[in-house]
Design a protein around this motif. Structure first.
Motif, PDB file in Angstrom:
ATOM      1  N   VAL A  38     -13.669  56.312  15.616  1.00 56.46           N
ATOM      2  CA  VAL A  38     -13.247  57.822  15.168  1.00 56.46           C
ATOM      3  C   VAL A  38     -13.768  58.721  16.123  1.00 56.46           C
ATOM      4  CG1 VAL A  38     -15.495  57.985  13.538  1.00 56.46           C
ATOM      5  CG2 VAL A  38     -13.475  59.244  12.995  1.00 56.46           C
ATOM      6  N   PHE A  39     -14.772  58.304  17.055  1.00 55.71           N
ATOM      7  CA  PHE A  39     -15.351  59.058  17.680  1.00 55.71           C
ATOM      8  C   PHE A  39     -14.806  58.773  19.355  1.00 55.71           C
ATOM      9  CE2 PHE A  39     -18.736  58.768  14.935  1.00 55.71           C
ATOM     10  CZ  PHE A  39     -18.809  60.167  14.613  1.00 55.71           C
ATOM     11  N   LEU A  40     -14.727  57.201  19.523  1.00 61.87           N
ATOM     12  CA  LEU A  40     -14.107  57.097  21.114  1.00 61.87           C
ATOM     13  C   LEU A  40     -12.600  57.336  21.145  1.00 61.87           C
ATOM     14  CD1 LEU A  40     -16.281  53.854  21.406  1.00 61.87           C
ATOM     15  CD2 LEU A  40     -16.621  56.083  22.196  1.00 61.87           C
ATOM     16  N   GLY A  41     -11.873  57.178  20.183  1.00 64.38           N
ATOM     17  CA  GLY A  41     -10.423  57.146  20.321  1.00 64.38           C
ATOM     18  C   GLY A  41     -10.281  58.549  20.803  1.00 64.38           C
ATOM     19  N   PRO A  42     -10.488  59.570  20.040  1.00 61.78           N
ATOM     20  CA  PRO A  42     -10.143  60.909  20.685  1.00 61.78           C
ATOM     21  C   PRO A  42     -10.672  61.251  21.943  1.00 61.78           C
ATOM     22  CG  PRO A  42     -10.887  60.992  18.310  1.00 61.78           C
ATOM     23  CD  PRO A  42     -10.973  59.736  18.794  1.00 61.78           C
TER      24      PRO A  42
END
Length: 90
Positions: A38-42
């Motif tokens: 949820v954090f690393l993707g964006p």
């Protein structure tokens, strides 16, 4: 009369920074498939877009980082649909 020299960037600094962002995007995209998607993707998507905008020499790595960032979000979405929660667990 100027007391200081005009501010100029060192040659090659901009592309070196963009290359670093492309590599970081790729690595964060890979890590995001395993943890904290949820954090690393964006973050991978933003870094890839910024490196492409700055004219990186590693366009393939930036596109892979962007693709992996999107894959991170798709994996998160799939787990959320399967589990009916905002996160996934084992």
């Amino acid at each position: 009369m100027q007391l200081t020299a005009p501010a100029t960037a060192r040659p090659g600094t901009r592309t070196r920074d963009a290359d670093g962002m492309a590599v970081a995007s790729f690595i964060l995209g890979l890590l995001g498939l395993l943890v904290f998607n949820v954090f690393l993707g964006p973050t991978a998507i933003v870094l890839a877009a910024a490196s492409l905008w700055r004219g990186t020499g590693r366009k393939g790595r930036a596109y892979l980082g962007m693709g992996l960032g999107v894959a991170d979000l798709l994996v998160l979405l799939a787990f959320m649909q399967m589990d009916s929660t905002l996160s996934w667990s084992f």
